[in-house]
Enzyme design. Sequence first.
Site, PDB file in Angstrom:
ATOM      1  N   ALA A 155     -17.635   3.449  -2.913  1.00 34.17           N
ATOM      2  CA  ALA A 155     -18.222   3.271  -1.577  1.00 34.17           C
ATOM      3  C   ALA A 155     -19.254   4.349  -1.250  1.00 34.17           C
ATOM      4  O   ALA A 155     -20.308   4.057  -0.676  1.00 34.17           O
ATOM      5  CB  ALA A 155     -17.115   3.267  -0.520  1.00 34.17           C
ATOM      6  N   GLY A 156     -18.968   5.588  -1.632  1.00 32.41           N
ATOM      7  CA  GLY A 156     -19.866   6.686  -1.290  1.00 32.41           C
ATOM      8  C   GLY A 156     -21.232   6.552  -1.957  1.00 32.41           C
ATOM      9  O   GLY A 156     -22.239   7.019  -1.430  1.00 32.41           O
ATOM     10  N   GLY A 177     -15.392  -0.692  -2.790  1.00 34.50           N
ATOM     11  CA  GLY A 177     -14.123  -0.132  -3.249  1.00 34.50           C
ATOM     12  C   GLY A 177     -14.080   1.378  -3.064  1.00 34.50           C
ATOM     13  O   GLY A 177     -15.121   2.040  -2.943  1.00 34.50           O
ATOM     14  N   SER A 219     -12.726  -4.554   0.350  1.00 33.87           N
ATOM     15  CA  SER A 219     -13.621  -3.623  -0.371  1.00 33.87           C
ATOM     16  C   SER A 219     -15.077  -3.939  -0.041  1.00 33.87           C
ATOM     17  O   SER A 219     -15.926  -4.082  -0.929  1.00 33.87           O
ATOM     18  CB  SER A 219     -13.374  -3.682  -1.888  1.00 33.87           C
ATOM     19  OG  SER A 219     -12.121  -3.142  -2.223  1.00 33.87           O
ATOM     20  N   PRO A 220     -15.417  -3.995   1.252  1.00 29.28           N
ATOM     21  CA  PRO A 220     -16.780  -4.377   1.632  1.00 29.28           C
ATOM     22  C   PRO A 220     -17.834  -3.354   1.231  1.00 29.28           C
ATOM     23  O   PRO A 220     -19.018  -3.692   1.156  1.00 29.28           O
ATOM     24  CB  PRO A 220     -16.700  -4.497   3.162  1.00 29.28           C
ATOM     25  CG  PRO A 220     -15.579  -3.595   3.547  1.00 29.28           C
ATOM     26  CD  PRO A 220     -14.576  -3.715   2.435  1.00 29.28           C
ATOM     27  N   LEU A 221     -17.387  -2.115   0.961  1.00 25.21           N
ATOM     28  CA  LEU A 221     -18.351  -1.080   0.550  1.00 25.21           C
ATOM     29  C   LEU A 221     -18.345  -0.905  -0.969  1.00 25.21           C
ATOM     30  O   LEU A 221     -18.979   0.007  -1.492  1.00 25.21           O
ATOM     31  CB  LEU A 221     -18.009   0.251   1.240  1.00 25.21           C
ATOM     32  CG  LEU A 221     -18.007   0.195   2.775  1.00 25.21           C
ATOM     33  CD1 LEU A 221     -17.447   1.481   3.374  1.00 25.21           C
ATOM     34  CD2 LEU A 221     -19.423  -0.065   3.302  1.00 25.21           C
ATOM     35  N   HIS A 241      -0.696 -12.287   0.201  1.00 29.88           N
ATOM     36  CA  HIS A 241      -1.615 -11.327  -0.420  1.00 29.88           C
ATOM     37  C   HIS A 241      -2.400 -11.881  -1.618  1.00 29.88           C
ATOM     38  O   HIS A 241      -3.613 -11.717  -1.695  1.00 29.88           O
ATOM     39  CB  HIS A 241      -0.804 -10.092  -0.842  1.00 29.88           C
ATOM     40  CG  HIS A 241      -1.586  -8.821  -0.892  1.00 29.88           C
ATOM     41  ND1 HIS A 241      -1.039  -7.592  -0.639  1.00 29.88           N
ATOM     42  CD2 HIS A 241      -2.883  -8.573  -1.181  1.00 29.88           C
ATOM     43  CE1 HIS A 241      -1.968  -6.643  -0.760  1.00 29.88           C
ATOM     44  NE2 HIS A 241      -3.088  -7.222  -1.093  1.00 29.88           N
ATOM     45  N   TYR A 265       0.850  -1.189   0.000  1.00 34.99           N
ATOM     46  CA  TYR A 265       0.000   0.000   0.000  1.00 34.99           C
ATOM     47  C   TYR A 265       0.887   1.242   0.000  1.00 34.99           C
ATOM     48  O   TYR A 265       1.222   1.825   1.023  1.00 34.99           O
ATOM     49  CB  TYR A 265      -0.961   0.002   1.198  1.00 34.99           C
ATOM     50  CG  TYR A 265      -1.987  -1.120   1.160  1.00 34.99           C
ATOM     51  CD1 TYR A 265      -2.248  -1.822  -0.021  1.00 34.99           C
ATOM     52  CD2 TYR A 265      -2.705  -1.487   2.291  1.00 34.99           C
ATOM     53  CE1 TYR A 265      -3.184  -2.853  -0.067  1.00 34.99           C
ATOM     54  CE2 TYR A 265      -3.647  -2.512   2.259  1.00 34.99           C
ATOM     55  CZ  TYR A 265      -3.865  -3.191   1.079  1.00 34.99           C
ATOM     56  OH  TYR A 265      -4.785  -4.208   1.047  1.00 34.99           O
TER      57      TYR A 265
HETATM   58  N1  LIG Z   1      -6.456  -8.424   0.005  1.00 38.32           N
HETATM   59  C1  LIG Z   1      -6.622  -7.660  -1.053  1.00 38.32           C
HETATM   60  O1  LIG Z   1      -6.293  -8.017  -2.179  1.00 38.32           O
HETATM   61  C2  LIG Z   1      -7.266  -6.317  -0.847  1.00 38.32           C
HETATM   62  C3  LIG Z   1      -7.682  -5.561  -1.954  1.00 38.32           C
HETATM   63  C4  LIG Z   1      -8.298  -4.340  -1.706  1.00 38.32           C
HETATM   64  C5  LIG Z   1      -8.468  -3.881  -0.401  1.00 38.32           C
HETATM   65  N2  LIG Z   1      -8.011  -4.618   0.650  1.00 38.32           N
HETATM   66  C6  LIG Z   1      -8.200  -4.179   2.050  1.00 38.32           C
HETATM   67  O2  LIG Z   1      -9.572  -3.974   2.285  1.00 38.32           O
HETATM   68  C7  LIG Z   1      -9.768  -2.667   2.791  1.00 38.32           C
HETATM   69  C8  LIG Z   1     -11.121  -2.147   2.373  1.00 38.32           C
HETATM   70  O3  LIG Z   1     -11.235  -2.077   0.969  1.00 38.32           O
HETATM   71  P1  LIG Z   1     -11.183  -0.688   0.169  1.00 38.32           P
HETATM   72  O4  LIG Z   1     -10.547   0.358   1.001  1.00 38.32           O
HETATM   73  O5  LIG Z   1     -10.587  -0.992  -1.154  1.00 38.32           O
HETATM   74  O6  LIG Z   1     -12.715  -0.367  -0.147  1.00 38.32           O
HETATM   75  P2  LIG Z   1     -14.025  -0.116   0.724  1.00 38.32           P
HETATM   76  O7  LIG Z   1     -13.769  -0.433   2.138  1.00 38.32           O
HETATM   77  O8  LIG Z   1     -15.118  -0.796   0.035  1.00 38.32           O
HETATM   78  O9  LIG Z   1     -14.223   1.433   0.526  1.00 38.32           O
HETATM   79  C9  LIG Z   1     -13.321   2.353   1.094  1.00 38.32           C
HETATM   80  C10 LIG Z   1     -13.922   3.731   1.018  1.00 38.32           C
HETATM   81  O10 LIG Z   1     -15.149   3.738   1.716  1.00 38.32           O
HETATM   82  C11 LIG Z   1     -15.395   5.036   2.127  1.00 38.32           C
HETATM   83  N3  LIG Z   1     -16.250   4.945   3.315  1.00 38.32           N
HETATM   84  C12 LIG Z   1     -15.998   4.253   4.456  1.00 38.32           C
HETATM   85  N4  LIG Z   1     -16.983   4.394   5.323  1.00 38.32           N
HETATM   86  C13 LIG Z   1     -17.898   5.206   4.743  1.00 38.32           C
HETATM   87  C14 LIG Z   1     -19.148   5.743   5.157  1.00 38.32           C
HETATM   88  N5  LIG Z   1     -19.631   5.435   6.354  1.00 38.32           N
HETATM   89  N6  LIG Z   1     -19.808   6.552   4.309  1.00 38.32           N
HETATM   90  C15 LIG Z   1     -19.296   6.849   3.089  1.00 38.32           C
HETATM   91  N7  LIG Z   1     -18.124   6.378   2.633  1.00 38.32           N
HETATM   92  C16 LIG Z   1     -17.433   5.552   3.461  1.00 38.32           C
HETATM   93  C17 LIG Z   1     -14.065   5.651   2.462  1.00 38.32           C
HETATM   94  O11 LIG Z   1     -14.102   6.995   2.057  1.00 38.32           O
HETATM   95  P3  LIG Z   1     -13.047   8.095   2.568  1.00 38.32           P
HETATM   96  O12 LIG Z   1     -11.758   7.739   1.887  1.00 38.32           O
HETATM   97  O13 LIG Z   1     -13.633   9.381   2.089  1.00 38.32           O
HETATM   98  O14 LIG Z   1     -12.937   7.971   4.039  1.00 38.32           O
HETATM   99  C18 LIG Z   1     -13.076   4.772   1.705  1.00 38.32           C
HETATM  100  O15 LIG Z   1     -12.291   5.442   0.768  1.00 38.32           O
HETATM  101  C19 LIG Z   1      -8.593  -1.882   2.222  1.00 38.32           C
HETATM  102  O16 LIG Z   1      -8.407  -0.657   2.864  1.00 38.32           O
HETATM  103  C20 LIG Z   1      -7.487  -2.880   2.383  1.00 38.32           C
HETATM  104  O17 LIG Z   1      -7.050  -2.871   3.735  1.00 38.32           O
HETATM  105  C21 LIG Z   1      -7.432  -5.839   0.441  1.00 38.32           C
END
Ligand SMILES: NC(=O)c1ccc[n+]([C@@H]2O[C@H](COP(=O)([O-])OP(=O)(O)OC[C@H]3O[C@@H](n4cnc5c(N)ncnc54)[C@H](OP(=O)(O)O)[C@@H]3O)[C@@H](O)[C@H]2O)c1
Length: 288
Positions: free
Chosen positions: A216-217, A212, A208-210, A128, A53
């Site tokens: 997400a927004g 991505g 990326s539970p939201l 990973h 990251y």
């Molecule tokens: N293992 C893998 O291959 C892999 C791949 C991808 C991700 N990941 C991990 O999974 C984590 C989560 O995935 P992700 O970050 O890609 O996507 P995500 O959790 O689906 O979405 C992240 C975005 O959600 C927004 N958000 C969070 N809470 C919110 C709310 N209550 N209202 C509105 N928007 C909200 C945030 O906005 P703001 O930025 O404005 O706060 C953030 O940028 C990553 O951070 C990483 O640690 C792992």
Amino acid sequence: MQQRRIGDVQVSAIGLGGMPMSIEGRPDHQRSVATIHAALDAGVTLVDTADAYHVHADEVGHNEALIAEALASYGGDTSSVLVATKGGHVRPGDGSWKVDGRPEYLRQAAEASLKRLGVEAIGLYQYHRPDPKVPYAESVGALADLLDAGKIRMAGISNANPAQIREAQEVLGGRLVSVQNQYSPAFRSSRPELDLCTELGLAFLPWSPLGGISRAGGLGDRFAAFRQVADARGVSPQQVDIAWMLAASPVVVPIPGSSRPETIRDTVQAAGLVLTSDELAALDAAAG
Ligand SMILES: NC(=O)c1ccc[n+]([C@@H]2O[C@H](COP(=O)([O-])OP(=O)(O)OC[C@H]3O[C@@H](n4cnc5c(N)ncnc54)[C@H](OP(=O)(O)O)[C@@H]3O)[C@@H](O)[C@H]2O)c1
């Protein structure tokens, strides 16, 4: 906050995903530290990161270093915080993501993560992403070596299919504790892995539970049922999404990403949101 388990460690049912604070579009340093501190204030005791990251080639581990610094500068007790990192992805600095699953590379990457995190042993180290050029058992074998050497306390895998989960469990001699796969209303094809984790008692960390970082927004705009339940409950669609995941299985530990204190503060409230069976059925149908 509601608690769940990863291996023998109790963690908050909702973790913090660190990726948005270190890849393209990341905020300034001060806002990132404030975001991590807000998560800790809200009771988060799981932070997910990875050495990959970062943006530029010369800043490998940007997110790990950020998290280590934010933990050190936090006023309260951080001894119960589990930092889960990963190795096996590399970013050459041109925006791409490559894989390197060679055991010797993984052992060296884990050593570097250990130093950046400033710990004696990494709490949870996750492989990973499978490298098609390296037999899976060889890559996971590096995690077994790291466990044996005391460099990592627990081992997990990511982006794995059911056969790879079973293989990893065998290679690790039953010491696999977690699987981190993509899972969201828009991406449900990891359901077989989630079900297998439930069967085997492994933690399942949806990434990326939201939907991505860039989507997400707009979750409530893309999934009307999530918006409807949110409006009826007076909460955000993002809270409904995470509460829906928590209801799917007791092994689920979502790791929503955040780069602003207000978003993580909002999302963690999902730990106290209990959805009815009718609401869950409507969300299941909408997400399918
Ligand atoms: N293992 C893998 O291959 C892999 C791949 C991808 C991700 N990941 C991990 O999974 C984590 C989560 O995935 P992700 O970050 O890609 O996507 P995500 O959790 O689906 O979405 C992240 C975005 O959600 C927004 N958000 C969070 N809470 C919110 C709310 N209550 N209202 C509105 N928007 C909200 C945030 O906005 P703001 O930025 O404005 O706060 C953030 O940028 C990553 O951070 C990483 O640690 C792992």
